[in-house]
Design a protein around this motif. Sequence first.
Motif, mmCIF file in Angstrom:
data_model
loop_
_atom_site.group_PDB
_atom_site.id
_atom_site.type_symbol
_atom_site.label_atom_id
_atom_site.label_comp_id
_atom_site.label_asym_id
_atom_site.label_seq_id
_atom_site.Cartn_x
_atom_site.Cartn_y
_atom_site.Cartn_z
ATOM 1 N N ALA A 126 0.829 -1.208 0.000
ATOM 2 C CA ALA A 126 0.000 0.000 0.000
ATOM 3 C C ALA A 126 0.864 1.259 0.000
ATOM 4 N N ILE A 127 1.915 1.263 0.814
ATOM 5 C CA ILE A 127 2.803 2.434 0.848
ATOM 6 C C ILE A 127 3.530 2.600 -0.478
ATOM 7 N N THR A 128 3.960 1.495 -1.076
ATOM 8 C CA THR A 128 4.626 1.566 -2.381
ATOM 9 C C THR A 128 3.689 2.120 -3.439
ATOM 10 N N ALA A 129 2.446 1.693 -3.415
ATOM 11 C CA ALA A 129 1.465 2.208 -4.372
ATOM 12 C C ALA A 129 1.232 3.703 -4.174
ATOM 13 N N ALA A 130 1.187 4.138 -2.922
ATOM 14 C CA ALA A 130 0.983 5.564 -2.647
ATOM 15 C C ALA A 130 2.172 6.392 -3.135
ATOM 16 N N LEU A 131 3.390 5.904 -2.922
ATOM 17 C CA LEU A 131 4.580 6.631 -3.369
ATOM 18 C C LEU A 131 4.640 6.690 -4.894
ATOM 19 N N CYS A 132 4.317 5.598 -5.557
ATOM 20 C CA CYS A 132 4.311 5.595 -7.024
ATOM 21 C C CYS A 132 3.270 6.568 -7.569
ATOM 22 N N THR A 133 2.119 6.607 -6.931
ATOM 23 C CA THR A 133 1.079 7.540 -7.357
ATOM 24 C C THR A 133 1.539 8.982 -7.189
ATOM 25 N N ALA A 134 2.177 9.266 -6.053
ATOM 26 C CA ALA A 134 2.668 10.624 -5.814
ATOM 27 C C ALA A 134 3.701 11.029 -6.855
ATOM 28 N N TYR A 135 4.589 10.117 -7.215
ATOM 29 C CA TYR A 135 5.602 10.457 -8.218
ATOM 30 C C TYR A 135 4.966 10.676 -9.587
ATOM 31 N N LEU A 136 3.978 9.870 -9.924
ATOM 32 C CA LEU A 136 3.301 10.069 -11.204
ATOM 33 C C LEU A 136 2.650 11.449 -11.276
ATOM 34 N N LEU A 137 2.100 11.908 -10.163
ATOM 35 C CA LEU A 137 1.341 13.159 -10.179
ATOM 36 C C LEU A 137 2.232 14.393 -10.089
ATOM 37 N N HIS A 217 2.296 7.275 -23.570
ATOM 38 C CA HIS A 217 0.880 7.601 -23.711
ATOM 39 C C HIS A 217 0.465 8.545 -22.588
ATOM 40 N N HIS A 218 -0.673 9.178 -22.774
ATOM 41 C CA HIS A 218 -1.243 9.994 -21.701
ATOM 42 C C HIS A 218 -2.257 9.143 -20.964
ATOM 43 N N CYS A 219 -2.071 9.016 -19.660
ATOM 44 C CA CYS A 219 -2.966 8.184 -18.846
ATOM 45 C C CYS A 219 -4.159 9.013 -18.392
ATOM 46 N N GLY A 220 -5.342 8.615 -18.824
ATOM 47 C CA GLY A 220 -6.560 9.330 -18.442
ATOM 48 C C GLY A 220 -7.004 9.057 -17.022
ATOM 49 N N VAL A 221 -6.412 8.055 -16.362
ATOM 50 C CA VAL A 221 -6.765 7.752 -14.974
ATOM 51 C C VAL A 221 -6.009 8.663 -14.014
ATOM 52 N N PHE A 222 -4.738 8.889 -14.294
ATOM 53 C CA PHE A 222 -3.924 9.728 -13.414
ATOM 54 C C PHE A 222 -3.685 11.122 -13.987
ATOM 55 N N GLY A 223 -4.123 11.363 -15.208
ATOM 56 C CA GLY A 223 -4.011 12.700 -15.787
ATOM 57 C C GLY A 223 -2.597 13.143 -16.074
ATOM 58 N N ARG A 224 -1.698 12.211 -16.288
ATOM 59 C CA ARG A 224 -0.298 12.536 -16.560
ATOM 60 C C ARG A 224 0.207 11.711 -17.733
ATOM 61 N N CYS A 225 1.264 12.235 -18.357
ATOM 62 C CA CYS A 225 1.890 11.498 -19.444
ATOM 63 C C CYS A 225 2.776 10.393 -18.860
ATOM 64 N N ILE A 226 2.643 9.221 -19.422
ATOM 65 C CA ILE A 226 3.509 8.111 -19.041
ATOM 66 C C ILE A 226 4.676 8.109 -20.019
ATOM 67 N N VAL A 227 5.859 8.331 -19.480
ATOM 68 C CA VAL A 227 7.061 8.456 -20.298
ATOM 69 C C VAL A 227 8.107 7.470 -19.779
ATOM 70 N N ARG A 228 9.260 7.489 -20.439
ATOM 71 C CA ARG A 228 10.313 6.579 -20.026
ATOM 72 C C ARG A 228 10.739 6.826 -18.581
ATOM 73 N N GLY A 229 10.686 8.066 -18.132
ATOM 74 C CA GLY A 229 11.149 8.393 -16.787
ATOM 75 C C GLY A 229 10.250 7.887 -15.676
#
Length: 262
Positions: A126-137, A217-229
């Motif tokens: 759960a904590i890993t998922a939260a951190l990944c979400t924060a970085y995506l946003l 691609h642009h992710c419509g769920v998180f509203g951010r571009c998914i890139v190599r980084g």
Amino acid sequence: ASSGQRLAPTSLRLVAGDQQPAAGGRRAGRMASELLGCGDSSESDGDAEASEAPEIPLDQFPPLPRRGPGFWSEPMLGLCIVGVLCAMLVAVTQGMAAGSEAASTSTSEEGSSLRKATVTLIWVEAITAALCTAYLLVGNAGVISRSRSTCYPMPAEVEERLRENRTLSDMKNPPGPQGSRTLGSYCVRCLVWRPPKEDDKAHHCNVCQRCVRGFDHHCGVFGRCIVRGNMPCFITLIAMMFAGMATAMVAATASVGAEAAV
């Protein structure tokens, strides 16, 4: 006649004397013209350098494009999905672990270790998922920011329009020099150089309103571009969902086994 003969040498000397100054004048004229020519060329070079306007400073660039509406609204869906799944899987795992502990009459270390392991594992997931979400946003992964290395040299047509306060909306992105590995095309919205697509796929997102490197691609769920980084975070986030489900199933199986043993 004698006087004419006497005057002839004098007239010849006068003519010769007139020719010598003329020739000297012509030589002096040529030297002067050369000197003047050199002076004119240096002055023209100086005028050209003086007339060449300095580059537009970064702090005088037009503001970056406004974010699209989806940039602010789409992440709400992603936050809700991640938050609900994390809360649900943590609650199920902890509930099953507590139930199996209460129902179990065995004091074996194996059962107790399994319950602790599932609870610890579900919280890590759960904590890993939260951190990944924060970085995506908020990570801004792959975004090409304005700097001296990305904004200059500015194409002449773009600079001319900016100095004349003309719009760039009807202008196509000027291509960079042939064979350049860094100057692919100049984005007239972000005012940055993008790398060639064959080397590093760059794209201007209409939702994020930014140029990014390594676009997937642009992710419509998180509203951010998914890139190599940020692709590793995106894959890890999806993996945590399945890992959390598996952990909850293990906890549920252990609880059912403990109840059956009773």
